[in-house]
Enzyme design. Structure first.
Site, PDB file in Angstrom:
ATOM      1  N   HIS A  32       0.861  -1.188   0.000  1.00 32.64           N
ATOM      2  CA  HIS A  32       0.000   0.000   0.000  1.00 32.64           C
ATOM      3  C   HIS A  32       0.891   1.231   0.000  1.00 32.64           C
ATOM      4  O   HIS A  32       1.601   1.491   0.968  1.00 32.64           O
ATOM      5  CB  HIS A  32      -0.908  -0.019   1.226  1.00 32.64           C
ATOM      6  N   ASP A  34       0.944   5.072  -0.213  1.00 34.33           N
ATOM      7  CA  ASP A  34       0.242   6.354  -0.146  1.00 34.33           C
ATOM      8  C   ASP A  34       0.990   7.415  -0.936  1.00 34.33           C
ATOM      9  O   ASP A  34       2.177   7.655  -0.706  1.00 34.33           O
ATOM     10  CB  ASP A  34       0.112   6.811   1.311  1.00 34.33           C
ATOM     11  N   ASP A 154      -8.518   1.563   1.251  1.00 36.22           N
ATOM     12  CA  ASP A 154      -8.179   2.517   2.305  1.00 36.22           C
ATOM     13  C   ASP A 154      -9.016   3.788   2.354  1.00 36.22           C
ATOM     14  O   ASP A 154      -8.938   4.509   3.330  1.00 36.22           O
ATOM     15  CB  ASP A 154      -6.699   2.899   2.207  1.00 36.22           C
ATOM     16  N   HIS A 423      -6.450   9.477  -1.148  1.00 35.90           N
ATOM     17  CA  HIS A 423      -7.312   9.433   0.040  1.00 35.90           C
ATOM     18  C   HIS A 423      -6.664  10.019   1.289  1.00 35.90           C
ATOM     19  O   HIS A 423      -7.328  10.113   2.326  1.00 35.90           O
ATOM     20  CB  HIS A 423      -7.788   7.998   0.307  1.00 35.90           C
TER      21      HIS A 423
END
Length: 980
Positions: A32, A34, A154, A423
């Site tokens: 993941h 970001d 997420d 996000h």
């Protein structure tokens, strides 16, 4: 973002007596990544003199190498921004060859394929589509691949718009994770985590999509090991920034898999698999292996997992489980082949999102208001520039503006706008340095596009004297419009002439924001996608030439102390236009009521500012932070005195109200300026009250709201939009804990309350949180300033100590349900206001492009993709390296048209609309070819086949230039014009 909070459940082992054969487990390796959050993109992707110092680049290099070494290994790649940076600046020719081979073998799989994993609560439809299109365009022209599955693990809650967009993009299945903790518990126990989602009540089965909700463990591998104090399954440990440890020992590295630990690891993993299997209907378990910033040392990860997978499979009869490395498509393929009948979910969304009784993730709807505003302004500027450049390219293919330079500037802003949809971007949940990074990227790209707009309008060249100013006004929407624009000038008297030399209505007045400038309001009439030139002539005194321009003077009212015991309604002052009689209370300087003069209906209404004062000490109770709103009691009035000014005018009348926190304060903390259009006997402009706000600096641990109290009987029911695409009904809900916060919803473009007679609509140019806490109330959270002593937030600097002054704009409309039915269009007119440029030199008149009132020109751009729109030819060109296959196509125009209304919403506007594309676009040029495509353009619509989870009819498409667009449809086309 790895901030995962789950309810506690008793750990148990499931005996799968009713299952046929062992549980088939799909281990899906992933990282993941970001695009922001705590660390800037530069830090995550830090490269110096050819040496990679941060995890993001290492993930793709090490994954590529590890997968190449072992044919059993697989991996899914999700967000494209980091991958594109790696591909363009780090990947060697060897890496690139390996990636292509891994894609060919289906062992590396691109999931979602957008630039980022976009937020679903506060993002706008336009920008969600943009970031998805940007990523898909890169993947298709580089590899010829088209993602078919989502991995939205997420975002903080799930919108009903997202599954519709993914279906339109050609996805087979959708995956979500973060939904209300109590709802997830119920869905787990009843085996309802999987369903067919019909996100649009109008499109229904036409754009349904199978949806998988992750269980309570979400996207991270369960890390608890009963036989070790270390976390499990994270053998490469936790990434460090920006430099790796010199000794190679990372924090929290898991205990290695050895002969001594192998069986214990296997037992732990199998127990978790069995636990999860009990929550799903099929014999298949999706087991995510990874988490935030994982797989930066993939060889260590796989070297430990390989023997574990082999050991479990060797003992599958004993364990009742088989395990395999898998891509997401393999898991969904297995579920699809189970041929079960799935429960259908309608257009309900999963907002808001809560993780615990006092953890309602509704605060981020309003976090970092400034960033939210800049992001939306950048999006609007991009839309205007895209439409204008497209018109320019069709009309002047060999014009003086270099097409390469223009495309480069547009691509830079596309990248920046796409990036901030992450996000932990537009949500305002990132650290201050990351917020600054987003703003820097946006503003730099906006400056480049501003230069492009100037070039397209042939700027600059000073004309005349200091007493003359030329402006050009461009309408970026495909509707005819009448608007009031505001030009800041330095002289108080002016006359305005249109491009026919006729004097037109205008008004000057002293600016509320400056003592040295004036506001010049001009009424402009523009065709769709049309620009017009205007000449402003200034004078020191009003004369004959000034007869069409009115100079308005400020009328001041003394500051009044306000208390709850004060008697009100005794001295009312009316302010009128053709649609409204607005009554102001001279005992308080506050709004008292509004009368709809056409309907002869009066609604009592007050409008002022309130504050929730929240806790920042974790020892004292629940806290508010970037994400979470936790009200520490009811809101309190945010002021003790109000000052008012009224500027009566012939174009607009302004009401300026200033709110002082304390009676003796010299500076106000809050203000609202309401502009009331004059001289418009009917229509939307007459009903539009434009309100500009100023809030801040706030006191620490304060959440500031605009509260509108009315006499409407709305039963505490609110309507808010899902990403600007559709409206959601939000009835008031009562909870044991946190009822105030859990009744807040995202307001991206609009919110309204209504009763049987009237509707109060608020339209917004940036996202906020909205609620109806009491009968007849509409409350909007506009600003937050927070600090808390939670160790986690302090460590990552996520306390949201936002000391800025924010200046959002809302348009307010009050009227009958019929009179306010055009709120969807109104919201777009707010978002895409006319663009004003100064000092144009030349330019030919252009013909308008106008769509029916229920259709919106969502996209008109020259994407500049390299690929051939014929899939077979594109793949052949990639294989052979055909000349031209790596050059931008400047003649291909991407066009999207959206129907704004739901079925049954309006007796006229909800009807399907048929247009002839040749006729509609004739104002731009002669349409030569029209190809219908998938949402992101990578599929010819006739070739796009999605899995059937439920029987649905294929509506079919004609081959002619006549196109029928039904309620809530978004139709995408490639258009080729005959170049002039």
């Amino acid at each position: 973002m790895g901030f995962l909070t789950f309810p506690l459940f008793l750990f148990f082992t499931v005996i799968c007596a009713e299952r046929n054969g062992p549980i088939q487990t799909f281990v899906i390796p992933h990282s993941h990544m970001d695009v922001g959050w705590v660390y800037t993109i530069q830090v995550c992707y830090y490269i110096e003199q050819g040496s990679m110092h941060a995890y993001a680049a290492n993930v793709y290099s090490s994954v590529t190498e590890a997968l190449t070494q072992n044919k059993q290994r697989k991996f899914i790649a999700v967000e494209q921004e980091f991958f594109r940076l790696w591909w363009d600046s780090v990947a060697t020719d060897k890496h690139k060859k390996q990636v292509r081979q891994l894609l060919k073998e289906s062992r590396l799989e691109f999931i979602i394929g957008g630039q980022v994993m976009h937020d679903e609560a506060v993002t706008d439809l336009d920008d969600e589509i943009l970031q998805l299109t940007e990523g898909h365009g890169f993947l298709y022209e580089t590899f010829g691949v088209r993602p078919r599955f989502s991995w939205h693990v997420d975002p903080f809650g799930a919108s009903a718009t997202t599954p519709v967009l993914f279906a339109l993009a050609g996805f087979h299945a959708h995956l979500i994770s973060r939904i209300d903790y109590d709802l997830k518990d119920v869905m787990q126990k009843s085996k309802k985590l999987q369903f067919v989602w019909r996100g649009s009540p109008s499109l229904k089965e036409q754009q349904e999509i199978f949806t998988h909700t992750m269980d309570q463990f979400s996207y991270c591998t369960p890390s608890h090991l009963p036989f070790s104090n270390s976390s499990g399954f994270y053998w490469n440990g936790v990434a460090l920034f920006p430099d790796p440890p010199k000794n190679g020992i990372y924090p929290n590295m898991s205990l290695p898999v050895t002969k001594e630990t192998l069986h214990s690891y296997a037992k732990t993993m199998v127990q978790n698999i069995q636990q999860r299997a009990a929550w799903f209907r099929t014999n298949h378990v999706l087991w995510p292996w990874g988490c935030d910033k994982q797989f930066y040392n993939s060889s260590v990860q796989f070297a430990n997992m390989d023997p574990l997978v082999e050991y479990i499979n060797q003992n599958s009869k004993e364990f009742g489980v088989t395990v395999q490395y898998a891509t997401l498509s393999e898991y969904f393929q297995a579920v699809h082949q189970s041929n079960l009948t799935w429960e259908v979910r309608g257009s309900e969304d999963f907002l808001p999102y809560s993780t615990e009784p006092f953890q309602a993730w509704t605060g981020f709807y309003a976090s970092r208001n400034v960033l939210k505003g800049i992001a939306r302004r950048a999006s609007s500027q991009l839309h205007a520039a895209e439409t204008l450049f497209t018109r320019y390219r069709v009309s002047y293919p060999d014009g003086p503006v270099p097409k390469e330079e223009a495309l480069q500037k547009l691509k830079a802003l596309r990248w920046a706008v796409s990036e901030v949809q992450h996000h932990d971007g537009i949500t305002g949940t990132e650290s201050p340095k990351v917020s600054d990074m987003y703003i820097e990227h946006l503003t730099q790209a906006m400056m480049g596009v501003e230069e492009l707009l100037a070039a397209l309008f042939l700027l600059p060249q000073t004309l005349g004297t200091d007493l003359e100013q030329h402006i050009i006004v461009y309408n970026p929407l495909a509707w005819n419009t009448t608007a009031i624009i505001n030009v800041t000038v330095t002289l108080p008297m002016a006359t305005v002439f249109d491009d026919q030399g006729q004097a037109i209505p205008a008004q000057t007045q002293s600016s509320a924001d400056s003592n040295t400038t004036y506001d010049l309001f001009i009424v402009v009439n523009l065709g769709g996608l049309q620009h017009r030139k205007y000449l402003i002539k200034f004078s020191e005194k009003p004369g004959k030439e000034g007869s069409s321009t009115h100079h308005a003077w400020v009328v001041s009212f003394k500051r009044l102390n306000v208390s709850q015991e004060l008697k009100t309604g005794r001295r009312l002052l009316p302010v009128l236009n053709e649609c409204y009689k607005i009554m102001l209370d001279q005992d308080t300087n506050l709004l008292h009521s509004i009368t709809d003069r056409h309907e002869k209906r009066t609604v009592r209404m007050s409008q002022d500012f309130w504050e929730y004062q929240v806790n920042g000490n974790v020892s004292a109770g629940p806290i508010s932070d970037n994400y979470i709103f936790s009200a520490n009691g009811s809101a309190v009035r945010a002021y003790k005195a109000v000052k008012m000014e009224i500027v009566p005018g012939k174009i607009v009348t302004e009401i300026r109200q200033y709110f002082y926190r304390e009676e003796a304060d010299e500076d106000y903390t809050y203000s609202v300026t309401t502009r009331i259009p004059q001289s418009f006997p009917s229509g939307r402009l007459c009903y539009r009250l434009e309100q500009s706000y100023s809030l801040g600096p706030l006191v620490v641990n304060t959440e500031a709201v605009l509260r509108i109290k009315t006499s409407l009987k709305n039963n505490r029911t609110l309507f808010t939009d899902d990403n600007g695409y559709q409206m959601m009904k939000r009835p008031s809900r009562t909870f044991v804990n946190d009822t105030v916060a859990r009744n807040y919803y995202p307001m991206v473009r609009m919110a309204y309350i209504e009763d049987d007679s009237s509707r109060l609509v608020l339209l917004s140019e940036r996202a906020h949180g909205a609620s109806s806490q009491s009968e007849g109330e509409l409350e909007v959270m506009l600003h937050r300033r927070l600090w808390n002593n939670q160790e986690w937030t302090l460590g990552y600097n996520l306390t949201l100590n936002d000391s800025s002054v924010v200046r959002p704009v809302l348009w307010m409309t009050l009227g009958s349900l019929a009179a306010t039915s055009l709120y969807q269009r109104e919201a777009l007119e707010l978002q895409h206001r006319p663009v004003v440029m100064k000092e144009p030199r030349t330019g030919s008149p252009i013909r308008p492009v106008v769509l029916p009132d229920n259709l919106h020109l969502l996209t008109l751009s020259v994407p500049g993709w390299f690929y051939n729109s014929n899939h077979t030819l594109h793949l052949r060109n990639m294989e052979t390296g055909t000349p031209g296959s790596t050059q931008p196509d400047y003649d291909r125009v991407l066009l999207r048209i959206m129907h704004l209304y739901e079925k049954g919403e309006d007796p006229v506007l909800s009807q399907p609309s048929t247009i002839n594309m040749k006729e509609v676009l004739r104002g731009m040029g002669e349409v030569r070819v029209l190809e219908e495509r998938s949402l992101t353009g990578t599929w010819d619509i006739s070739d796009l086949q999605r899995w059937k989870w439920k029987a649905s009819e294929d509506p079919g498409r004609g081959e002619s230039f006549n196109v029928t667009i039904s309620p809530k449809e978004i139709r995408t086309f490639f258009v080729y014009f005959k170049l002039k």
